[in-house]
Design an enzyme around this catalytic site. Structure first.
Site, short mmCIF file in Angstrom:
data_model
loop_
_atom_site.label_atom_id
_atom_site.label_comp_id
_atom_site.label_asym_id
_atom_site.label_seq_id
_atom_site.Cartn_x
_atom_site.Cartn_y
_atom_site.Cartn_z
N PRO A 41 0.24 10.84 13.94
CA PRO A 41 0.21 10.96 15.54
C PRO A 41 0.40 9.52 16.01
O PRO A 41 -0.12 8.56 15.40
CB PRO A 41 -1.46 11.39 15.57
CG PRO A 41 -1.83 11.41 14.37
CD PRO A 41 -0.94 11.13 13.33
N VAL A 42 1.05 9.40 17.12
CA VAL A 42 1.23 8.13 17.81
C VAL A 42 0.16 7.67 18.48
O VAL A 42 -0.94 8.51 18.98
CB VAL A 42 2.33 8.13 18.93
CG1 VAL A 42 3.86 8.43 17.89
CG2 VAL A 42 2.31 9.09 20.01
N GLY B 28 -3.98 4.78 16.38
CA GLY B 28 -4.72 3.81 15.26
C GLY B 28 -4.00 4.30 13.89
O GLY B 28 -4.84 3.75 12.82
N LEU B 29 -3.36 5.08 13.61
CA LEU B 29 -2.83 5.26 12.41
C LEU B 29 -1.30 4.59 11.88
O LEU B 29 -0.99 4.92 10.86
CB LEU B 29 -2.60 6.81 12.14
CG LEU B 29 -3.98 7.77 12.00
CD1 LEU B 29 -3.78 9.23 12.48
CD2 LEU B 29 -4.71 7.15 10.56
N GLY B 30 -1.12 3.68 12.70
CA GLY B 30 0.07 3.01 12.35
C GLY B 30 1.41 3.53 12.55
O GLY B 30 2.35 3.20 11.56
N SER B 31 1.55 4.44 13.34
CA SER B 31 2.85 5.28 13.33
C SER B 31 3.79 4.39 13.64
O SER B 31 5.10 4.35 12.92
CB SER B 31 2.67 6.21 14.38
OG SER B 31 2.91 5.92 15.52
N ALA C 210 4.21 1.14 13.15
CA ALA C 210 4.76 0.03 11.76
C ALA C 210 5.41 1.27 10.73
O ALA C 210 6.07 0.63 9.91
CB ALA C 210 3.35 -0.48 11.46
N ALA C 211 4.94 2.52 10.49
CA ALA C 211 5.15 3.07 9.38
C ALA C 211 6.83 3.41 9.74
O ALA C 211 7.61 3.54 8.84
CB ALA C 211 4.51 4.44 9.16
N ASP D 181 -1.24 -3.67 10.85
CA ASP D 181 -0.66 -2.69 10.58
C ASP D 181 0.55 -2.85 9.55
O ASP D 181 0.77 -1.88 8.55
CB ASP D 181 -0.03 -2.03 11.66
CG ASP D 181 -1.28 -1.15 12.70
OD1 ASP D 181 -2.41 -1.82 12.23
OD2 ASP D 181 -0.72 -0.43 13.28
O1 PMV Z 1 -4.89 0.81 17.22
P1 PMV Z 1 -4.38 0.15 15.66
O2 PMV Z 1 -4.85 0.77 14.47
O3 PMV Z 1 -3.12 -0.13 15.74
O4 PMV Z 1 -5.12 -1.09 15.56
C1 PMV Z 1 -5.48 -2.16 16.23
C2 PMV Z 1 -6.20 -3.37 15.61
C3 PMV Z 1 -6.65 -4.19 16.46
O5 PMV Z 1 -7.65 -5.07 15.65
C4 PMV Z 1 -7.41 -3.84 17.75
C5 PMV Z 1 -5.66 -5.17 17.12
C6 PMV Z 1 -4.60 -5.94 16.02
O6 PMV Z 1 -3.57 -6.12 16.52
O7 PMV Z 1 -5.14 -5.99 15.14
#
Ligand code: PMV
Length: 307
Positions: A95-96, A99-102, A104-105, A146
């Site tokens: 899912p975009v 916070g699951l790194g979509s 970067a993946a 990520d």
């Molecule tokens: O939302 P995510 O999983 O892409 O993570 C962000 C993590 C932060 O620490 C809030 C920002 C970062 O660049 O590390």
């Protein structure tokens, strides 16, 4: 045809404080992934198809800050090649903006598929550093966590600007990941934390120190296989994230209901305000916890084993 995949990721501990030089722990989530196919084209140009985001475009028509176009261009310029006709198909079950790194993946899978299609080998270090360049388009000033976890697909102890440190999990443990369904751009919560910090640095530096301490303790517990101790650490980390004002009513509700359903601990994960939370559970309790989270409003849950 060349095909490459990259997993999702979740931050276990240390989000936000990691932007200020403290460590963070993150692990790959193999249940979701981005997949990229690169095939020779029969028409001129480099065509990118990403039906998930309704994109069917020739590379030169994409703006310079489009992450998919930018990743392909970065690859071609890194090797000084003018690309042959290509058809690139991108799909992702991650899912975009949750916070699951979509982002970067997708980037890592695209770089690897191009590397294999055009026979220009890319090391993990190079993949990671190119993917970081693209992360900047997604997030502004990302810490780089990520792209690092997604590239190495291993648990990572991450400190901004320091060499990649993977670590061993002493005994596997189970997490339920639950999505609030609220899309929350990381760029915004990171910007809001920066404004807090700028207004009173000593106060927030102390909070970041407390997060850093949790991260170091958590790493030691994970390595020793004492994963049950992570529950209380997750609860403490969540409280600190609430103080940083990056939680939300939806996240707090899911965190509460996971604890009520017997989770050993729970916290938001990633940028916050929406996106995902994680709950630590006994393996046998995962289905019950996932049900409780759905009942409390989660749009989707993923049960993953950290190994
Ligand atoms: O939302 P995510 O999983 O892409 O993570 C962000 C993590 C932060 O620490 C809030 C920002 C970062 O660049 O590390």
């Amino acid at each position: 045809m060349s095909r490459a995949s990259a997993p999702g990721k979740i931050i276990l501990f240390g989000e936000h404080a990691v932007v200020y030089g403290r460590p963070a722990l993150a692990v790959p989530v193999m249940q979701v992934h981005a997949d990229v196919d690169v095939a020779d084209g029969s028409r001129p140009g480099v065509w990118i198809h990403a039906p998930d985001v309704d994109l069917h475009a020739e590379l030169s028509s994409l703006p310079s800050d489009h992450p998919l176009g930018a990743a392909a261009r970065l690859f071609f310029s890194r090797f000084g090649v003018s690309p042959p006709p290509l058809e690139i198909h991108i799909s992702s079950s991650i899912p975009v903006a949750s916070g699951l790194g979509s982002g970067a993946a997708v980037t890592v899978a695209l770089l690897r598929a191009l590397s294999s299609a055009l026979q220009h080998p890319l090391s993990a270090e190079e993949t990671n550093s190119l993917a970081y360049e693209i992360e900047k388009l997604h997030h502004g000033a990302p810490s780089g966590i990520d792209n690092t976890v997604v590239t190495y697909a291993k648990p990572v102890y991450f400190v901004r600007g320091q060499p990649v440190e993977t670590f061993k999990v002493g005994a596997p443990f189970t997490l339920v990941i639950a999505d609030t369904g609220v899309a929350a751009p990381t760029r915004e919560s990171v910007g809001d934390v920066r404004r807090l910090w700028e207004a009173d640095r000593p106060r927030w530096e102390k909070v970041f120190d407390a997060v850093g301490e949790i991260v170091r303790t958590a790493k030691a517990k994970i390595e020793k296989g004492e994963w049950r101790a992570l529950g209380a650490l997750m609860d403490s980390n969540h409280s600190l994230l609430q103080r940083l004002a990056v939680s939300s009513p939806e996240l707090d509700r899911l965190v509460e209901s996971a604890r009520e359903a017997g989770a050993l601990g729970a916290k938001l994960s990633g940028g916050g305000r929406g996106g995902n939370m994680i709950a630590l559970v006994e393996k046998a309790d995962a289905p019950t916890a996932a049900e409780a989270l759905k009942f409390a409003g989660a749009k989707r849950t993923i049960v993953t084993e950290v190994v």
